[in-house]
Enzyme design. Structure first.
Site, short mmCIF file in Angstrom:
data_model
loop_
_atom_site.label_atom_id
_atom_site.label_comp_id
_atom_site.label_asym_id
_atom_site.label_seq_id
_atom_site.Cartn_x
_atom_site.Cartn_y
_atom_site.Cartn_z
N GLU A 81 0.82 -1.21 0.00
CA GLU A 81 0.00 0.00 0.00
C GLU A 81 0.86 1.26 0.00
O GLU A 81 1.62 1.51 0.95
CB GLU A 81 -0.94 0.03 1.21
CG GLU A 81 -1.87 1.24 1.19
CD GLU A 81 -2.81 1.31 2.36
OE1 GLU A 81 -3.47 2.34 2.53
OE2 GLU A 81 -2.89 0.32 3.13
N ASP A 290 3.14 -14.29 12.54
CA ASP A 290 1.96 -14.87 11.94
C ASP A 290 1.02 -13.73 11.52
O ASP A 290 0.35 -13.13 12.37
CB ASP A 290 1.27 -15.79 12.96
CG ASP A 290 0.11 -16.56 12.36
OD1 ASP A 290 -0.41 -16.16 11.30
OD2 ASP A 290 -0.31 -17.57 12.97
N HIS A 383 -3.09 10.22 -1.04
CA HIS A 383 -3.29 8.98 -1.78
C HIS A 383 -3.29 9.21 -3.29
O HIS A 383 -2.77 8.39 -4.05
CB HIS A 383 -4.61 8.32 -1.35
CG HIS A 383 -4.51 7.58 -0.05
ND1 HIS A 383 -4.52 8.21 1.16
CD2 HIS A 383 -4.38 6.25 0.21
CE1 HIS A 383 -4.41 7.30 2.13
NE2 HIS A 383 -4.32 6.12 1.58
#
Length: 392
Positions: A81, A290, A383
């Site tokens: 991202e 994990d 963004h």
């Protein structure tokens, strides 16, 4: 993760040619996934054919004044991202200008919650009442399976004719998910097979009944029973730095966070934070944790103490009750992930709490930076600038 987290060495991996032959329909045209197939020896996953590459970037430096982590840290972030790393870097810059971030790993716990079945509610109640007297032997049998597992307590929950029993452990430097499952299953199986098990009228025992929030979105329970390391981080940002680095006035930033809390309440969100999962996921992938545990590790409570009538400084603190991490075992044995841990001084025995403090510190700076982008009306434009190359 390995079924035995006490062992840190590689194990045998099925040969790639036989797996590719079995799945030839989907593997024959692969170019990128399989290009490092000569590096698969010792990988502990089934039906292995290659690797999914994830971009890895650096964020920092960030001075961390923790109880276990005391250093200027540059953190590895594995993410696809855009804007995540830029957000973290800006947060680091803001807190660095005011002396860095403090951190404190409070406690830890990792557990399993097996289900004991009975023919009646009366039998379940009788077992519940007897459980305290059973705890010493259950502890002995559980701890016999591992050099590192230490059972802390048992907490029973009666549910009709069953009793869910939460076994809580300390697990050394490992995250301990498999360690605790193996220990708990050994102890409960021995009880079930014994004459005492027959006396207690136990019909059967399931290994888990979902009372541990294992990869479940119910981590608020972790404020009572940590699943992982319970940790907090805090730091102060001055009015000057808020305006020059975060590009917003402290009043606007605090107001933005107040509005997010209103949204949390109306939407019944767990916790109260801004964007914790991004950093936890990115650091988990980079350091061999994990990644699926992000779902419980991301419960967080962000607080802003605003000195509105005085200096207009803001002291931010964040509390994470269940950060599931380990500095040994599992994915930490692989070379790339071990380098990630070494980069932040968190590889090997005795560094689990340092890792939790490091993650909490970077989560804090990222959360404040994201909130500031909303307060300054630059969240969308950031963004557009960093993530979008063309109109969709």
């Amino acid at each position: 993760m390995s079924r035995n987290e006490d062992s840190h060495g590689p194990v045998a991996t099925p040969k790639l040619p036989s797996i590719r032959s079995k799945y030839s329909k989907v593997t024959q045209s692969l170019k990128y996934i399989t290009r490092h197939s000569d590096e698969t020896e010792g990988i502990r996953v089934e039906n292995l054919i290659g690797f999914a590459q994830v971009p890895l970037s650096l964020a920092g430096p960030l001075e961390i004044h923790g109880h276990h982590q005391k250093d200027s840290i540059v953190a590895p972030l594995a993410t696809v991202e855009a804007t995540v790393v830029a957000t973290v870097n800006r947060g680091c810059k803001a807190f660095q200008a005011n002396g860095g971030v403090k951190a404190f790993a409070i406690s830890e716990g990792m557990g399993r919650a097996p289900v004991f079945f009975f023919a009646s509610v009366e039998d379940a109640v009788a077992f519940y009442k007897r459980l305290p007297s059973l705890e010493p032997q259950l502890r002995t049998d559980a701890e016999a399976t591992s050099r590192f597992a230490r059972m802390l307590r048992l907490t029973p929950y009666i549910m009709g004719s069953t009793v869910h029993v939460h076994f809580e452990y300390e697990t050394g430097a490992a995250a301990g998910q498999n360690m605790t499952e193996i220990a708990t299953t050994a102890a409960t199986s021995k009880l079930l097979a014994s004459d005492l098990g027959k006396e207690l009228k136990i019909i059967k025992v399931n290994e888990e009944g979902n009372m541990t929030t294992d990869k479940c979105d119910a981590a608020a329970k972790g404020t009572r029973h940590p699943r992982g390391v319970q940790v907090m981080a805090w730091g102060t940002i001055s009015r000057e730095v808020c305006q020059s680095v975060l590009r917003c006035h402290p009043t606007d930033l605090v107001q933005t966070l107040r509005e997010t809390r209103k949204g949390d309440i109306r939407n019944s969100n767990d916790g109260s934070s801004v964007n914790v999962a991004n950093v936890i996921a990115a650091m988990s992938i980079a350091t061999g944790q994990d990644a699926a545990c992000v779902v419980e590790s991301s419960w967080a409570h962000l607080i802003a103490d605003y000195n509105e009538s005085g200096s207009q400084d803001i002291t931010f603190s964040i509390f994470l009750p269940s950060v599931v991490v380990g500095s040994v075992g599992g994915g930490t044995v692989y070379p790339t992930q071990r380098e990630g841990l070494e980069m932040i001084g968190c590889a090997g025995p005795g560094r689990k709490w340092a890792l939790a403090e490091t993650i909490a510190a970077f989560v804090l700076v990222a959360d404040v930076s994201v909130a500031a982008s909303v307060a300054s009306h630059t969240h969308t434009s950031g963004h557009v600038k960093l993530a979008r190359q063309s109109k969709l």
